[in-house]
Scaffold this active site. Structure first.
Site, PDB file in Angstrom:
ATOM      1  N   GLY A  10       0.839  -1.206   0.000  1.00  0.00           N
ATOM      2  CA  GLY A  10       0.000   0.000   0.000  1.00  0.00           C
ATOM      3  C   GLY A  10       0.871   1.253   0.000  1.00  0.00           C
ATOM      4  O   GLY A  10       2.107   1.168  -0.101  1.00  0.00           O
ATOM      5  N   GLN A  11       0.223   2.390   0.108  1.00  0.00           N
ATOM      6  CA  GLN A  11       0.924   3.671   0.057  1.00  0.00           C
ATOM      7  C   GLN A  11       1.927   3.797   1.212  1.00  0.00           C
ATOM      8  O   GLN A  11       3.127   3.989   1.003  1.00  0.00           O
ATOM      9  CB  GLN A  11      -0.139   4.780   0.142  1.00  0.00           C
ATOM     10  CG  GLN A  11       0.383   6.177   0.105  1.00  0.00           C
ATOM     11  CD  GLN A  11      -0.737   7.185  -0.117  1.00  0.00           C
ATOM     12  OE1 GLN A  11      -0.694   7.930  -1.075  1.00  0.00           O
ATOM     13  NE2 GLN A  11      -1.717   7.211   0.767  1.00  0.00           N
ATOM     14  N   ASP A  36      -5.285 -11.699   4.819  1.00  0.00           N
ATOM     15  CA  ASP A  36      -6.428 -10.827   5.089  1.00  0.00           C
ATOM     16  C   ASP A  36      -6.608 -10.787   6.607  1.00  0.00           C
ATOM     17  O   ASP A  36      -6.689 -11.840   7.249  1.00  0.00           O
ATOM     18  CB  ASP A  36      -7.688 -11.397   4.403  1.00  0.00           C
ATOM     19  CG  ASP A  36      -8.839 -10.399   4.444  1.00  0.00           C
ATOM     20  OD1 ASP A  36      -9.110  -9.841   5.529  1.00  0.00           O
ATOM     21  OD2 ASP A  36      -9.454 -10.181   3.383  1.00  0.00           O
ATOM     22  N   ALA A  60      -6.577  -1.581   6.019  1.00  0.00           N
ATOM     23  CA  ALA A  60      -7.785  -0.827   6.347  1.00  0.00           C
ATOM     24  C   ALA A  60      -8.718  -0.835   5.153  1.00  0.00           C
ATOM     25  O   ALA A  60      -8.279  -0.951   4.004  1.00  0.00           O
ATOM     26  CB  ALA A  60      -7.433   0.618   6.688  1.00  0.00           C
ATOM     27  N   TYR A  99      -2.528   1.592  12.412  1.00  0.00           N
ATOM     28  CA  TYR A  99      -2.791   3.001  12.063  1.00  0.00           C
ATOM     29  C   TYR A  99      -4.270   3.325  12.178  1.00  0.00           C
ATOM     30  O   TYR A  99      -5.127   2.556  11.735  1.00  0.00           O
ATOM     31  CB  TYR A  99      -2.281   3.303  10.642  1.00  0.00           C
ATOM     32  CG  TYR A  99      -0.785   3.180  10.593  1.00  0.00           C
ATOM     33  CD1 TYR A  99       0.027   4.263  10.921  1.00  0.00           C
ATOM     34  CD2 TYR A  99      -0.181   1.963  10.311  1.00  0.00           C
ATOM     35  CE1 TYR A  99       1.413   4.139  10.942  1.00  0.00           C
ATOM     36  CE2 TYR A  99       1.198   1.822  10.329  1.00  0.00           C
ATOM     37  CZ  TYR A  99       1.981   2.908  10.645  1.00  0.00           C
ATOM     38  OH  TYR A  99       3.345   2.777  10.676  1.00  0.00           O
ATOM     39  N   TYR A 126     -16.740   5.052   8.554  1.00  0.00           N
ATOM     40  CA  TYR A 126     -15.291   4.824   8.554  1.00  0.00           C
ATOM     41  C   TYR A 126     -14.695   5.213   9.906  1.00  0.00           C
ATOM     42  O   TYR A 126     -13.979   4.415  10.531  1.00  0.00           O
ATOM     43  CB  TYR A 126     -14.642   5.630   7.413  1.00  0.00           C
ATOM     44  CG  TYR A 126     -13.123   5.636   7.472  1.00  0.00           C
ATOM     45  CD1 TYR A 126     -12.399   4.458   7.340  1.00  0.00           C
ATOM     46  CD2 TYR A 126     -12.423   6.827   7.672  1.00  0.00           C
ATOM     47  CE1 TYR A 126     -11.014   4.456   7.406  1.00  0.00           C
ATOM     48  CE2 TYR A 126     -11.036   6.836   7.735  1.00  0.00           C
ATOM     49  CZ  TYR A 126     -10.329   5.649   7.602  1.00  0.00           C
ATOM     50  OH  TYR A 126      -8.961   5.655   7.673  1.00  0.00           O
TER      51      TYR A 126
HETATM   52  N1  LIG Z   1      -4.847   7.548   3.226  1.00  0.00           N
HETATM   53  C1  LIG Z   1      -5.138   8.453   4.139  1.00  0.00           C
HETATM   54  O1  LIG Z   1      -5.332   9.630   3.837  1.00  0.00           O
HETATM   55  C2  LIG Z   1      -5.216   8.057   5.604  1.00  0.00           C
HETATM   56  C3  LIG Z   1      -5.519   9.033   6.569  1.00  0.00           C
HETATM   57  C4  LIG Z   1      -5.569   8.657   7.912  1.00  0.00           C
HETATM   58  C5  LIG Z   1      -5.301   7.350   8.282  1.00  0.00           C
HETATM   59  N2  LIG Z   1      -5.030   6.424   7.311  1.00  0.00           N
HETATM   60  C6  LIG Z   1      -4.759   5.034   7.718  1.00  0.00           C
HETATM   61  O2  LIG Z   1      -3.426   4.729   7.338  1.00  0.00           O
HETATM   62  C7  LIG Z   1      -3.318   3.358   6.972  1.00  0.00           C
HETATM   63  C8  LIG Z   1      -2.591   3.206   5.640  1.00  0.00           C
HETATM   64  O3  LIG Z   1      -3.262   3.943   4.627  1.00  0.00           O
HETATM   65  P1  LIG Z   1      -2.713   3.997   3.124  1.00  0.00           P
HETATM   66  O4  LIG Z   1      -3.001   5.356   2.607  1.00  0.00           O
HETATM   67  O5  LIG Z   1      -1.343   3.450   3.055  1.00  0.00           O
HETATM   68  O6  LIG Z   1      -3.752   2.992   2.422  1.00  0.00           O
HETATM   69  P2  LIG Z   1      -3.545   1.872   1.281  1.00  0.00           P
HETATM   70  O7  LIG Z   1      -2.551   2.307   0.284  1.00  0.00           O
HETATM   71  O8  LIG Z   1      -4.924   1.552   0.794  1.00  0.00           O
HETATM   72  O9  LIG Z   1      -2.940   0.657   2.097  1.00  0.00           O
HETATM   73  C9  LIG Z   1      -3.720  -0.222   2.854  1.00  0.00           C
HETATM   74  C10 LIG Z   1      -3.203  -1.609   2.628  1.00  0.00           C
HETATM   75  O10 LIG Z   1      -4.008  -2.546   3.352  1.00  0.00           O
HETATM   76  C11 LIG Z   1      -4.405  -3.593   2.461  1.00  0.00           C
HETATM   77  N3  LIG Z   1      -5.658  -4.150   2.930  1.00  0.00           N
HETATM   78  C12 LIG Z   1      -6.921  -3.688   2.728  1.00  0.00           C
HETATM   79  N4  LIG Z   1      -7.804  -4.498   3.320  1.00  0.00           N
HETATM   80  C13 LIG Z   1      -7.090  -5.495   3.901  1.00  0.00           C
HETATM   81  C14 LIG Z   1      -7.447  -6.636   4.652  1.00  0.00           C
HETATM   82  N5  LIG Z   1      -8.724  -6.962   4.911  1.00  0.00           N
HETATM   83  N6  LIG Z   1      -6.454  -7.464   5.101  1.00  0.00           N
HETATM   84  C15 LIG Z   1      -5.152  -7.189   4.828  1.00  0.00           C
HETATM   85  N7  LIG Z   1      -4.762  -6.130   4.097  1.00  0.00           N
HETATM   86  C16 LIG Z   1      -5.730  -5.284   3.651  1.00  0.00           C
HETATM   87  C17 LIG Z   1      -4.498  -2.949   1.102  1.00  0.00           C
HETATM   88  O11 LIG Z   1      -4.441  -3.898   0.063  1.00  0.00           O
HETATM   89  P3  LIG Z   1      -5.415  -3.776  -1.237  1.00  0.00           P
HETATM   90  O12 LIG Z   1      -5.330  -2.342  -1.693  1.00  0.00           O
HETATM   91  O13 LIG Z   1      -4.823  -4.753  -2.178  1.00  0.00           O
HETATM   92  O14 LIG Z   1      -6.774  -4.122  -0.772  1.00  0.00           O
HETATM   93  C18 LIG Z   1      -3.262  -2.032   1.152  1.00  0.00           C
HETATM   94  O15 LIG Z   1      -2.094  -2.736   0.822  1.00  0.00           O
HETATM   95  C19 LIG Z   1      -4.751   2.796   7.028  1.00  0.00           C
HETATM   96  O16 LIG Z   1      -4.920   2.145   8.268  1.00  0.00           O
HETATM   97  C20 LIG Z   1      -5.646   4.025   6.992  1.00  0.00           C
HETATM   98  O17 LIG Z   1      -6.868   3.816   7.680  1.00  0.00           O
HETATM   99  C21 LIG Z   1      -4.968   6.752   5.988  1.00  0.00           C
END
Ligand SMILES: NC(=O)c1ccc[n+]([C@@H]2O[C@H](COP(=O)([O-])OP(=O)(O)OC[C@H]3O[C@@H](n4cnc5c(N)ncnc54)[C@H](OP(=O)(O)O)[C@@H]3O)[C@@H](O)[C@H]2O)c1
Length: 299
Positions: A10-11, A36, A60, A99, A126
């Site tokens: 992920g990001q 998962d 997430a 996170y 969410y």
């Molecule tokens: N992005 C934001 O602006 C933001 C802001 C505040 C907090 N956060 C938190 O920061 C964290 C990381 O965010 P990010 O931006 O890096 O998001 P991201 O790029 O979507 O990364 C999340 C990762 O988790 C994986 N994932 C999703 N569902 C899953 C499951 N059931 N079991 C195992 N893996 C799973 C995704 O894989 P797939 O994509 O292949 O499903 C992806 O690799 C998250 O916890 C998010 O809630 C994000």
């Protein structure tokens, strides 16, 4: 450290992997397809195989609009998934790093940053599902870091959301589109490369608990966009608008800035959001030139 990294592609996961590897940690990376967090069996097997000191999970379901219609899925991944990790980490003697989000707050504050002591009051499915995850982790293990962060952007782009806000804005500008961005939602955009470094340093403190970790400072989405264009040397048709001018099924906090006082007390600092943007743009330019060189080389 021996680390089991979940959501590794992920990001944020991509930057965490880089930081851990650069520091010489042994990392077992797992993508969503491989593990998962809803499956206790998958987690237990991965723990038995990797025998980590620390499990870091970025997993997430965070497409905020979709969470409103797929509530059960949001609570399964963000709530029960977090509980599974906490229970099994406790049994395996591993520390859990998880996170969470500024969206655990609904906006009852207007100008002073939220501290870790402030009561969560989400206004979206969410946000509520992430609060559940936080509580279940604290209920099932003591050896954890829950890191609330905000407005993430990183070079890999968010896999869950399909890109990131900065890339969306740069694409629109390149296409010559008129861009309207809200100037009445105040937050702190955060570069995942910086968050990844501070995550590792926080783990090393051994001071478990809940932490707010974002870049320093605050801005509206409009100010953020304007500064991205300024740093990139782009002239775009950018207009500030009010949230009320956009229809959305989701209520978003008007103010969701998080206080970093506890992080500073632990001896750690994040750069300001303004400092991070030029570094993101430089990393992006480097990635693009490597990709271009790769394409040219393959001809
Ligand atoms: N992005 C934001 O602006 C933001 C802001 C505040 C907090 N956060 C938190 O920061 C964290 C990381 O965010 P990010 O931006 O890096 O998001 P991201 O790029 O979507 O990364 C999340 C990762 O988790 C994986 N994932 C999703 N569902 C899953 C499951 N059931 N079991 C195992 N893996 C799973 C995704 O894989 P797939 O994509 O292949 O499903 C992806 O690799 C998250 O916890 C998010 O809630 C994000």
């Amino acid at each position: 450290m021996k680390i089991l990294l979940i959501g590794a592609n992920g990001q944020l996961g991509t930057d965490l992997l880089k930081v851990f590897r650069a520091a010489g940690d042994t990392v077992a990376p797992f993508t969503h397809v491989q593990l998962d967090v809803r499956s206790e069996e998958r987690i237990a097997n991965a723990l038995a195989e990797a025998r980590p000191d620390v499990v870091v999970s970025t997993a997430a379901f965070h497409r905020v609009e979709e969470c409103e219609t797929r509530q059960a899925h949001a609570f399964q991944v963000n709530g029960i998934g977090a509980m599974n990790l906490a229970r099994l980490c406790k049994r395996a003697g591993a520390t859990l790093v998880h996170y969470s989000t500024d969206y655990v707050f609904g906006g009852y504050k207007r100008s002073t940053p939220y501290t870790e002591e402030d009561l969560p009051a989400p206004i979206s499915v969410y946000g509520a599902s992430k609060v559940l995850g936080e509580h279940l982790i604290a209920a099932y293990t003591d050896s954890y870091f829950v890191i609330r962060t905000c407005g993430l952007y990183g070079i890999a782009g968010s896999s869950g959301k399909g890109g990131n806000f900065v890339e969306t804005m740069l694409k629109k500008a390149a296409a010559g589109e008129a861009i309207r961005v809200v100037d009445d939602q105040i937050l702190t955009p955060t570069y995942t490369a910086d968050l990844a470094v501070v995550t590792r340093n926080l783990i090393l403190t051994g001071k478990f608990g809940l932490y707010h970790v974002t870049s320093e400072g605050q801005c509206s989405w409009y100010e953020f966009t304007r500064y991205v264009f300024e740093c990139a040397g782009i002239k775009a048709k950018l207009t500030p608008v009010k949230t009320s001018e956009f229809y959305s099924d989701v209520k978003r906090p008007a103010y969701s800035v998080l206080s970093k006082a506890k992080l500073r007390k632990a001896g750690l600092l994040m750069a300001s959001w303004k400092d991070a943007i030029p570094r993101y743009l430089a990393e992006r330019a480097q990635k693009m030139s490597v990709e271009t060189a790769g394409l040219t080389g393959s001809r």
